[in-house]
Design a protein around this motif. Structure first.
Motif, PDB file in Angstrom:
ATOM      1  N   GLU A  60      17.084   7.326 -14.162  1.00 13.82           N
ATOM      2  CA  GLU A  60      16.153   8.081 -13.960  1.00 13.82           C
ATOM      3  C   GLU A  60      14.924   7.350 -14.293  1.00 13.82           C
ATOM      4  N   GLY A  61      13.775   7.311 -13.256  1.00 13.18           N
ATOM      5  CA  GLY A  61      12.638   6.857 -13.431  1.00 13.18           C
ATOM      6  C   GLY A  61      11.588   7.925 -13.193  1.00 13.18           C
ATOM      7  N   LYS A  62      10.398   7.266 -13.678  1.00 10.73           N
ATOM      8  CA  LYS A  62       9.014   8.212 -13.449  1.00 10.73           C
ATOM      9  C   LYS A  62       8.033   7.526 -13.065  1.00 10.73           C
ATOM     10  N   LYS A  63       7.028   8.347 -12.432  1.00  9.15           N
ATOM     11  CA  LYS A  63       5.938   7.913 -11.507  1.00  9.15           C
ATOM     12  C   LYS A  63       4.778   7.348 -12.366  1.00  9.15           C
ATOM     13  N   VAL A  64       4.420   6.289 -12.103  1.00 11.55           N
ATOM     14  CA  VAL A  64       3.040   5.734 -12.932  1.00 11.55           C
ATOM     15  C   VAL A  64       2.279   5.222 -11.679  1.00 11.55           C
ATOM     16  N   LYS A  65       0.817   5.178 -12.123  1.00 11.68           N
ATOM     17  CA  LYS A  65       0.003   4.707 -11.484  1.00 11.68           C
ATOM     18  C   LYS A  65      -0.256   3.304 -11.741  1.00 11.68           C
ATOM     19  N   LEU A  66      -0.280   2.589 -10.680  1.00 13.90           N
ATOM     20  CA  LEU A  66      -0.571   1.119 -10.553  1.00 13.90           C
ATOM     21  C   LEU A  66      -2.064   0.705 -11.240  1.00 13.90           C
ATOM     22  N   PRO A  67      -2.223  -0.419 -11.713  1.00 14.47           N
ATOM     23  CA  PRO A  67      -3.496  -0.677 -12.468  1.00 14.47           C
ATOM     24  C   PRO A  67      -4.741  -0.999 -11.076  1.00 14.47           C
ATOM     25  N   LYS A  68      -4.152  -1.654 -10.022  1.00 14.29           N
ATOM     26  CA  LYS A  68      -4.651  -1.853  -8.854  1.00 14.29           C
ATOM     27  C   LYS A  68      -3.936  -1.702  -7.621  1.00 14.29           C
ATOM     28  N   PRO A  69      -4.461  -1.091  -6.980  1.00 15.90           N
ATOM     29  CA  PRO A  69      -3.963  -0.522  -5.467  1.00 15.90           C
ATOM     30  C   PRO A  69      -3.113  -1.969  -4.847  1.00 15.90           C
ATOM     31  N   PHE A  70      -2.046  -1.537  -4.046  1.00 16.58           N
ATOM     32  CA  PHE A  70      -1.085  -2.745  -3.539  1.00 16.58           C
ATOM     33  C   PHE A  70      -1.140  -2.524  -1.987  1.00 16.58           C
ATOM     34  N   ALA A  71      -1.690  -3.490  -1.424  1.00 16.18           N
ATOM     35  CA  ALA A  71      -1.500  -3.326   0.080  1.00 16.18           C
ATOM     36  C   ALA A  71      -0.431  -3.985   0.695  1.00 16.18           C
ATOM     37  N   ILE A  72       0.154  -3.114   1.637  1.00 17.78           N
ATOM     38  CA  ILE A  72       1.516  -3.697   2.574  1.00 17.78           C
ATOM     39  C   ILE A  72       0.835  -3.938   3.677  1.00 17.78           C
ATOM     40  N   ILE A  73       1.018  -5.409   3.793  1.00 19.97           N
ATOM     41  CA  ILE A  73       0.585  -5.787   5.320  1.00 19.97           C
ATOM     42  C   ILE A  73       1.813  -6.207   6.212  1.00 19.97           C
ATOM     43  N   ARG A  74       1.457  -6.133   7.595  1.00 19.22           N
ATOM     44  CA  ARG A  74       2.416  -6.710   8.702  1.00 19.22           C
ATOM     45  C   ARG A  74       1.901  -7.817   9.558  1.00 19.22           C
ATOM     46  N   LYS A  75       2.653  -8.854   9.783  1.00 16.11           N
ATOM     47  CA  LYS A  75       2.216 -10.041  10.314  1.00 16.11           C
ATOM     48  C   LYS A  75       2.659  -9.760  11.774  1.00 16.11           C
ATOM     49  N   ARG A  76       2.115 -10.008  12.859  1.00 11.84           N
ATOM     50  CA  ARG A  76       2.401  -9.761  14.100  1.00 11.84           C
ATOM     51  C   ARG A  76       1.683 -10.927  15.039  1.00 11.84           C
ATOM     52  N   PRO A  77       2.077 -11.517  16.221  1.00 13.75           N
ATOM     53  CA  PRO A  77       1.356 -12.060  17.102  1.00 13.75           C
ATOM     54  C   PRO A  77       0.383 -11.353  17.748  1.00 13.75           C
ATOM     55  N   GLN A  78      -0.766 -11.936  18.305  1.00 11.64           N
ATOM     56  CA  GLN A  78      -1.907 -11.051  18.867  1.00 11.64           C
ATOM     57  C   GLN A  78      -1.430 -10.874  20.322  1.00 11.64           C
ATOM     58  N   GLU A  79      -1.637  -9.830  21.032  1.00  5.58           N
ATOM     59  CA  GLU A  79      -1.296  -9.613  22.476  1.00  5.58           C
ATOM     60  C   GLU A  79      -2.765  -9.707  23.005  1.00  5.58           C
ATOM     61  N   TYR A  98      -2.915  -9.638  11.256  1.00  2.00           N
ATOM     62  CA  TYR A  98      -2.192  -8.692  10.136  1.00  2.00           C
ATOM     63  C   TYR A  98      -2.650  -7.326  10.164  1.00  2.00           C
ATOM     64  N   ASP A  99      -1.740  -6.410   9.999  1.00  2.00           N
ATOM     65  CA  ASP A  99      -2.079  -4.808  10.088  1.00  2.00           C
ATOM     66  C   ASP A  99      -1.689  -4.537   8.808  1.00  2.00           C
ATOM     67  N   THR A 100      -2.542  -3.631   8.438  1.00  2.00           N
ATOM     68  CA  THR A 100      -2.370  -2.984   7.289  1.00  2.00           C
ATOM     69  C   THR A 100      -1.485  -1.879   7.147  1.00  2.00           C
ATOM     70  N   VAL A 101      -0.291  -1.502   6.711  1.00  2.00           N
ATOM     71  CA  VAL A 101       0.711  -0.645   6.876  1.00  2.00           C
ATOM     72  C   VAL A 101       0.324   0.551   6.120  1.00  2.00           C
ATOM     73  N   THR A 102       0.238   0.197   4.753  1.00  2.00           N
ATOM     74  CA  THR A 102      -0.371   1.518   3.783  1.00  2.00           C
ATOM     75  C   THR A 102      -0.795   0.815   2.608  1.00  2.00           C
ATOM     76  N   ILE A 103      -1.350   1.504   1.727  1.00  2.00           N
ATOM     77  CA  ILE A 103      -2.067   1.004   0.440  1.00  2.00           C
ATOM     78  C   ILE A 103      -1.260   1.832  -0.589  1.00  2.00           C
ATOM     79  N   LEU A 104      -0.457   1.220  -1.565  1.00  2.00           N
ATOM     80  CA  LEU A 104       0.090   2.040  -2.680  1.00  2.00           C
ATOM     81  C   LEU A 104      -0.705   1.937  -3.906  1.00  2.00           C
TER      82      LEU A 104
END
Length: 130
Positions: A60-79, A98-104
């Motif tokens: 079992e786990g619990k939800k906690v707030k991150l001290p700093k937001p965490f960015a998830i990015i995706r690398k792709r070739p430019q078209e 680099y595309d930003t997927v989401t901010i956690l």
């Protein structure tokens, strides 16, 4: 700290998969050599709690707030646009975007030891220490 990537069964309304950060204390062991798409267990979320069932164990786990937001990015070739690479010996064109997927902003922390799940028909059959 063990980090796990969870691939959702459904995508969000925007079409992008929603991502969740899980933090475990300890490690996972497997006899499989290829663990990239290995199903580890079943996870359920209820409000600010999460329950992970792996085999006959429940964590079992619990939800906690991150001290700093965490960015998830995706690398792709430019078209489309062609850009000259700095390496003139190969004369290749390459560019990366680099595309930003989401901010956690939250994560689920599983800090306790796993508990054993025993079938109801087998409970009370053994007594220890007495």
């Amino acid at each position: 700290m063990v980090c796990a990537v969870i691939f959702p069964l459904q995508t969000s309304k925007q079409g992008d998969p929603s991502l969740i950060l899980l933090e475990f204390q300890g490690n996972f062991q497997s006899s499989e050599t290829q663990v990239q798409n290995l199903k580890m267990g079943d996870i359920t979320f209820n409000n600010d709690k999460a329950t992970l069932v792996v085999g006959h164990h429940r964590i079992e786990g619990k939800k906690v707030k991150l001290p700093k937001p965490f960015a998830i990015i995706r690398k792709r070739p430019q078209e489309g646009e062609e850009m000259m690479d700095t390496d003139t010996a190969t004369n290749t064109t390459s560019s990366v975007v680099y595309d930003t997927v989401t901010i956690l902003k939250e994560k689920y922390v599983f800090s306790q030891r796993p508990g054993l799940i025993v079938q109801e028909s087998l409970r009370g059959l053994t007594r220890i220490g007495g």
